[in-house]
Design an enzyme around this catalytic site. Structure first.
Site, PDB file in Angstrom:
ATOM      1  N   GLU A  53       0.825  -1.215   0.000  1.00 51.80           N
ATOM      2  CA  GLU A  53       0.000   0.000   0.000  1.00 51.80           C
ATOM      3  C   GLU A  53       0.857   1.262   0.000  1.00 51.80           C
ATOM      4  OE1 GLU A  53      -2.133  -2.958   2.847  1.00 51.80           O
ATOM      5  OE2 GLU A  53      -0.091  -2.557   2.148  1.00 51.80           O
ATOM      6  N   CYS A  84      -0.570   1.424   7.168  1.00 53.90           N
ATOM      7  CA  CYS A  84      -1.065   1.589   5.800  1.00 53.90           C
ATOM      8  C   CYS A  84      -2.426   2.284   5.777  1.00 53.90           C
ATOM      9  CB  CYS A  84      -1.115   0.241   5.091  1.00 53.90           C
ATOM     10  SG  CYS A  84       0.534  -0.442   4.817  1.00 53.90           S
TER      11      CYS A  84
END
Length: 147
Positions: A53, A84
């Site tokens: 991510e 993330c």
């Protein structure tokens, strides 16, 4: 179209698997096209922040020359962790589509829900796609690790 983008994220997860990384992949989409893609590189780069991510966000920001990813959707094979999820909110991603939940460190509803509250000053709509292959690839990876 959503399944197509999740399949693109799965391609990234498979790349991570080949590299003996935790098989997580992510793509970021804007206006119906993939603008960035990434997979976990934590082991390869010796970098605890090198999650799929984070790497996809960095690439998308570079491609758009903007830290704000308004109008972008992220497709990720595994529910993001707290780091993330925070980065997704900070980047102002407009929607997050998740392949499977993370019962250990999931920060989008499984363990905690950072994106569904205003705790980060920005809510991100989450869509659970429950993609079976997203689960299988992770189970197989950890099964191999234990052998």
């Amino acid at each position: 179209m959503k399944e197509y983008f999740m399949n693109e994220a799965l391609k990234e997860a498979r790349r991570a698997l080949i590299m003996k990384e935790v098989p997580v992949g992510a793509v970021i989409v804007k206006d119906g096209r993939v603008i960035s893609r990434a997979h976990n590189l934590k082991e390869t780069l010796s970098d605890p922040t090198a999650h799929a991510e984070i790497l996809a966000i960095r690439s998308a920001c570079e491609n758009l020359n903007n830290w704000r990813l308004n109008g972008c959707e992220m497709y990720v094979t595994l529910e993001p962790c707290a780091m993330c999820a925070s980065a997704i909110a900070q980047a102002r991603i407009s929607k997050l589509c998740i392949g499977t939940f993370d019962p250990t460190a999931g920060a989008c509803g499984s363990v905690i829900d950072l994106l569904g509250t205003n705790s980060l000053n920005y809510c991100v709509p989450v869509e659970w796609m429950y993609n079976e292959e997203s689960s299988i690839i992770l189970k197989e990876f950890f099964k191999m690790k234990r052998q």
